[in-house]
Scaffold this active site. Structure first.
Site, PDB file in Angstrom:
ATOM      1  CG  LEU A 106      -1.802  -1.274   1.281  1.00  9.99           C
ATOM      2  CD1 LEU A 106      -2.303  -1.554   2.689  1.00  9.99           C
ATOM      3  CD2 LEU A 106      -2.971  -1.103   0.317  1.00  9.99           C
ATOM      4  N   PRO A 107       0.303   2.438  -0.239  1.00  4.71           N
ATOM      5  CG  PRO A 107      -0.933   4.050  -1.404  1.00  4.71           C
ATOM      6  CD  PRO A 107      -1.067   2.720  -0.716  1.00  4.71           C
ATOM      7  CB  THR A 144       8.121   2.264   2.267  1.00  3.73           C
ATOM      8  OG1 THR A 144       8.719   1.349   1.344  1.00  3.73           O
ATOM      9  CG2 THR A 144       9.215   2.980   3.040  1.00  3.73           C
ATOM     10  CE  LYS A 219      11.998   1.131   0.302  1.00  6.85           C
ATOM     11  NZ  LYS A 219      12.710   1.008  -0.965  1.00  6.85           N
ATOM     12  CE  LYS A 296       5.935   6.401   1.214  1.00  7.57           C
ATOM     13  NZ  LYS A 296       6.098   4.979   1.235  1.00  7.57           N
TER      14      LYS A 296
HETATM   15  P1  NAD Z   1       0.932   2.846  -5.884  1.00  4.12           P
HETATM   16  O1  NAD Z   1       0.344   4.120  -5.390  1.00  4.12           O
HETATM   17  O2  NAD Z   1       1.204   2.665  -7.337  1.00  4.12           O
HETATM   18  O3  NAD Z   1       0.000   1.591  -5.428  1.00  4.12           O
HETATM   19  C1  NAD Z   1      -0.719   1.531  -4.248  1.00  4.12           C
HETATM   20  C2  NAD Z   1      -1.971   0.702  -4.494  1.00  4.12           C
HETATM   21  O4  NAD Z   1      -2.655   0.556  -3.233  1.00  4.12           O
HETATM   22  C3  NAD Z   1      -2.965   1.379  -5.455  1.00  4.12           C
HETATM   23  O5  NAD Z   1      -3.377   0.444  -6.441  1.00  4.12           O
HETATM   24  C4  NAD Z   1      -4.126   1.780  -4.553  1.00  4.12           C
HETATM   25  O6  NAD Z   1      -5.383   1.772  -5.223  1.00  4.12           O
HETATM   26  C5  NAD Z   1      -4.044   0.701  -3.478  1.00  4.12           C
HETATM   27  N1  NAD Z   1      -4.703   1.104  -2.232  1.00  4.12           N
HETATM   28  C6  NAD Z   1      -4.621   2.291  -1.583  1.00  4.12           C
HETATM   29  N2  NAD Z   1      -5.397   2.262  -0.477  1.00  4.12           N
HETATM   30  C7  NAD Z   1      -5.977   1.043  -0.437  1.00  4.12           C
HETATM   31  C8  NAD Z   1      -6.902   0.427   0.442  1.00  4.12           C
HETATM   32  N3  NAD Z   1      -7.392   1.103   1.514  1.00  4.12           N
HETATM   33  N4  NAD Z   1      -7.323  -0.822   0.168  1.00  4.12           N
HETATM   34  C9  NAD Z   1      -6.837  -1.492  -0.916  1.00  4.12           C
HETATM   35  N5  NAD Z   1      -5.965  -0.955  -1.796  1.00  4.12           N
HETATM   36  C10 NAD Z   1      -5.541   0.295  -1.551  1.00  4.12           C
HETATM   37  O7  NAD Z   1       2.268   2.639  -5.038  1.00  4.12           O
HETATM   38  P2  NAD Z   1       3.533   1.722  -5.425  1.00  4.12           P
HETATM   39  O8  NAD Z   1       4.472   2.499  -6.286  1.00  4.12           O
HETATM   40  O9  NAD Z   1       3.049   0.387  -5.871  1.00  4.12           O
HETATM   41  O10 NAD Z   1       4.246   1.627  -3.973  1.00  4.12           O
HETATM   42  C11 NAD Z   1       3.702   0.824  -2.932  1.00  4.12           C
HETATM   43  C12 NAD Z   1       4.652   0.874  -1.744  1.00  4.12           C
HETATM   44  O11 NAD Z   1       5.935   0.358  -2.139  1.00  4.12           O
HETATM   45  C13 NAD Z   1       4.908   2.291  -1.185  1.00  4.12           C
HETATM   46  O12 NAD Z   1       4.994   2.233   0.206  1.00  4.12           O
HETATM   47  C14 NAD Z   1       6.236   2.665  -1.805  1.00  4.12           C
HETATM   48  O13 NAD Z   1       6.928   3.617  -1.004  1.00  4.12           O
HETATM   49  C15 NAD Z   1       6.936   1.322  -1.861  1.00  4.12           C
HETATM   50  N6  NAD Z   1       7.957   1.180  -2.917  1.00  4.12           N
HETATM   51  C16 NAD Z   1       7.699   1.605  -4.176  1.00  4.12           C
HETATM   52  C17 NAD Z   1       8.681   1.475  -5.163  1.00  4.12           C
HETATM   53  C18 NAD Z   1       8.451   1.952  -6.591  1.00  4.12           C
HETATM   54  O14 NAD Z   1       9.423   1.982  -7.367  1.00  4.12           O
HETATM   55  N7  NAD Z   1       7.213   2.287  -6.991  1.00  4.12           N
HETATM   56  C19 NAD Z   1       9.918   0.861  -4.852  1.00  4.12           C
HETATM   57  C20 NAD Z   1      10.129   0.382  -3.553  1.00  4.12           C
HETATM   58  C21 NAD Z   1       9.129   0.555  -2.593  1.00  4.12           C
END
Ligand code: NAD
Length: 360
Positions: A106-107, A144, A219, A296
């Site tokens: 999740l975010p 994260t 992380k 964030k």
């Molecule tokens: P994103 O915003 O693309 O995806 C988050 C997903 O969670 C979305 O599909 C959203 O609809 C869903 N969501 C939000 N609230 C929800 C709820 N209450 N119930 C169900 N689903 C819900 O984010 P991301 O890029 O996939 O990143 C996810 C996590 O991974 C974050 O914490 C980010 O910091 C971490 N991260 C991301 C990357 C990257 O390169 N994108 C790399 C390492 C770590």
């Protein structure tokens, strides 16, 4: 059954609700994945396809606040894996009632609290289960988020008898797609042992960093380095071009010299600088790690600076810069954080000065 996010659901979604499954027969062999964003959709793809390769009786449930994301996932895999047992959970409660293993991606902190602790969430649902069912449940959170929020959520989950580990990832969308992520795990030895075979379907390195919250701590420290490095690579790439250097020549020099880092060699922010690679700058910064998510992560680091007595002057500077990127150019908020280069270039073109102390 309905979702609070989407009161009128199209038939493609409602037809895949889980009522048809016999929960008592299926729960132990089913995995639920909640959060199908940039990272989660790729991780879930690997987890599902490798589980299916192991056993064609694998059951897999997906859940997202945007139910259409879950429907899209199922449609894609039903074509490639005819007969696959795929379901859509419209709430986290449904997801944990359907599966004894739940992965969340999740975010950030508020979303994790909503999915785990609030009404319709995982923890209230676990409290309704028989003790043996709760004990057989494993929750893996790869988000994260704030270390204290992560620890508190794991403690509340474990009070129900279920196991929970934090397992944030390093490796980005490319690593998620390739199944080569590094998982930084915090939790008990037992939690780590139980989570490892699941994580091995999505990553190459699975590191037990310590007790609950230790994966998140690792992380946050890693992303502190990354967030600062990406800005300084953008500065150097802009400066070099203003000095008349070709970006591919400059990137080649840095990447074979002491300045080399992931931000210069894989995520270089200047189009044409890495001829053999395709970083987000080649797609107008689409499809990477969103600037708002990096902001964030900078805040997660600076937020624990005084509590831990650790001075973080560069993290504070980077936080202000990413905050200003989002404020001055909101169109970059969801683009890859290497778009900080665009922000610097715009300031250079307009003759604007960036003074960190003056950014609010
Ligand atoms: P994103 O915003 O693309 O995806 C988050 C997903 O969670 C979305 O599909 C959203 O609809 C869903 N969501 C939000 N609230 C929800 C709820 N209450 N119930 C169900 N689903 C819900 O984010 P991301 O890029 O996939 O990143 C996810 C996590 O991974 C974050 O914490 C980010 O910091 C971490 N991260 C991301 C990357 C990257 O390169 N994108 C790399 C390492 C770590």
């Amino acid at each position: 059954m309905h979702s609070p996010h989407s009161p009128t659901l199209p038939p493609t979604i409602t037809s895949r609700c889980l009522q048809q499954w016999d929960r008592y027969l299926v729960r132990g062999k089913s995995i639920s994945f909640i959060g199908l964003g940039n990272m989660g959709s790729e991780m879930a793809s690997n987890l599902f396809s490798k589980r299916f390769a192991e056993t064609s009786d694998a059951h897999f449930v997906v859940c997202d606040a945007v139910p259409e994301n879950a429907a899209r996932f199922c449609e894609t895999f039903e074509k490639s894996f005819p007969g696959a047992k795929l379901g859509i959970a419209l709430t986290p409660e449904e997801a944990v009632l359907a599966s004894s293993t739940v992965v969340t991606m999740l975010p950030s902190s508020p979303h994790v609290r909503k999915v785990y602790a609030e009404s319709g969430g995982i923890i209230p649902a676990l409290r309704l289960l028989a003790e043996s069912e709760a004990r057989s449940t494993l929750c893996i959170d790869s988000t994260t988020l704030d270390v204290q929020v992560g620890r508190a959520t794991a403690a509340e989950t474990r009070e129900t008898g279920a196991e929970m580990v934090d397992a944030p990832v390093s490796g980005g969308v490319t690593g998620a797609k390739a199944g080569t992520l590094s998982f930084l795990v915090g939790g008990t030895e037992d939690g780590f042992e139980r989570a490892s075979p699941i994580l091995a379907h999505m990553g190459k390195r699975i590191i037990h960093c310590g007790a609950s919250g230790a994966g998140l701590g690792a992380k946050i420290c890693n992303n502190l380095v990354l967030g600062v490095e990406q800005i300084v690579v953008a500065e150097a790439m802009l400066l070099g071009q203003r000095l008349g250097l070709d970006p591919a020549v400059l990137a080649g020099v840095i990447n074979s010299s002491t300045g080399a880092c992931w931000s210069s060699s894989v995520n270089n922010p200047v189009a044409g600088s890495l001829p053999d690679k395709s970083p987000p700058c080649e797609r107008d910064y689409e499809g990477g790690f969103a600037t708002v998510l990096m902001l964030k992560d900078m805040r997660l680091a600076t937020g624990v600076s005084s509590a831990t007595g650790s001075p973080l002057p560069l993290a504070e500077a980077a936080e202000r810069i990413y905050a200003d990127v989002v404020k001055q150019q909101p169109e970059l908020a969801k683009k890859d954080f290497s778009a900080v280069y665009s922000y610097l270039e715009r300031a250079a073109d307009k003759g604007l000065k960036i003074r960190i102390g003056e950014i609010d």
